[in-house]
Write an enzyme that holds these catalytic residues in place. Structure first.
Site, PDB file in Angstrom:
ATOM      1  N   THR A  79      38.115  38.659  27.427  1.00 20.44           N
ATOM      2  CA  THR A  79      38.796  38.504  26.137  1.00 20.44           C
ATOM      3  C   THR A  79      39.085  39.865  25.512  1.00 20.44           C
ATOM      4  O   THR A  79      40.179  40.103  24.996  1.00 20.44           O
ATOM      5  CB  THR A  79      37.956  37.632  25.182  1.00 20.44           C
ATOM      6  OG1 THR A  79      37.705  36.378  25.818  1.00 20.44           O
ATOM      7  CG2 THR A  79      38.666  37.393  23.869  1.00 20.44           C
ATOM      8  N   CYS A  80      38.125  40.761  25.585  1.00 21.61           N
ATOM      9  CA  CYS A  80      38.301  42.091  24.994  1.00 21.61           C
ATOM     10  C   CYS A  80      39.391  42.879  25.711  1.00 21.61           C
ATOM     11  O   CYS A  80      40.105  43.659  25.089  1.00 21.61           O
ATOM     12  CB  CYS A  80      36.981  42.859  25.024  1.00 21.61           C
ATOM     13  SG  CYS A  80      35.655  42.020  24.121  1.00 21.61           S
ATOM     14  N   GLN A  81      39.518  42.668  27.017  1.00 24.43           N
ATOM     15  CA  GLN A  81      40.559  43.360  27.783  1.00 24.43           C
ATOM     16  C   GLN A  81      41.952  42.927  27.355  1.00 24.43           C
ATOM     17  O   GLN A  81      42.907  43.673  27.514  1.00 24.43           O
ATOM     18  CB  GLN A  81      40.358  43.126  29.286  1.00 24.43           C
ATOM     19  CG  GLN A  81      39.223  43.941  29.830  1.00 24.43           C
ATOM     20  CD  GLN A  81      39.055  43.816  31.324  1.00 24.43           C
ATOM     21  OE1 GLN A  81      37.947  43.814  31.792  1.00 24.43           O
ATOM     22  NE2 GLN A  81      40.125  43.710  32.077  1.00 24.43           N
TER      23      GLN A  81
END
Length: 195
Positions: A79-81
């Protein structure tokens, strides 16, 4: 999906189940909250590392400006990517909306964040990647979440704050660390751009 992303999804489901079965509401709704609360001196004085290793306090990073502070779980989680490159892409739109800076905070070391910035094509001059290496700032802001069951330890919830002259004037937080709804760059811009 990477194993850590599966764990975060499982934790998300468990969190939703507990809310549904206990009748307790989430600590924060996913809707934007508008209020003004000063950031504690302890938080402002917290020493952090920028991606690559330079030191700064949280107060130095805020510098009495209008800043979006984005908390995320960790470098190299799925998700952070997706999340951080969106902020890089919309940096000019944030500036047009009166946002002076974007500061992202993760409970990681500065070297992992430097590699993460490079891997995601995020320029640390445009979007500051800040290592809350010991979680002290995250804890002081009340944004810690224990993801030990998934092997991640204590990390940051996924949230965004609009800070104006060291006061939080608006806030959004995801119900689960795996969610990317109210803290997606376009949603944050829409929520905070008019405040």
């Amino acid at each position: 999906k990477p194993l850590t992303e599966h764990v975060i999804v499982m934790l998300s489901r468990a969190s939703r189940f507990l809310r549904a079965t206990t009748g307790r509401s989430a600590l924060l709704s996913t809707a934007s909250r508008a209020f003004a609360t000063s950031i504690s001196q302890k938080a402002l004085d917290t020493e952090l590392f920028l991606a690559g290793g330079d030191k700064a306090t949280f107060g130095d990073l805020l510098d009495n400006k209008r800043v979006v502070v984005l908390g995320y779980v960790g470098a190299f989680t799925g998700t952070c990517q997706r999340q951080l490159p969106e902020f890089q892409q919309l940096k000019a739109d944030f500036a047009k909306a009166g946002i002076d800076d974007i500061v992202t905070v993760s409970v990681n070391d500065p070297f992992a964040l430097a590699a993460f910035a490079e891997a995601t094509n995020v320029d640390p001059q445009d979007v500051k990647l800040v290592a809350d290496f010991d979680g002290a700032l995250t804890q002081e802001l009340g944004k810690s979440i224990d993801l030990s069951v998934g092997g991640l330890g204590v990390r940051s919830k996924r949230y965004a704050l609009l800070v104006d002259k060291n006061e939080v004037v608006a806030e959004v937080e995801e119900e689960s660390p795996a969610d990317l709804k109210v803290t997606a760059a376009a949603a944050v811009l829409e929520s905070f751009g008019n405040k």
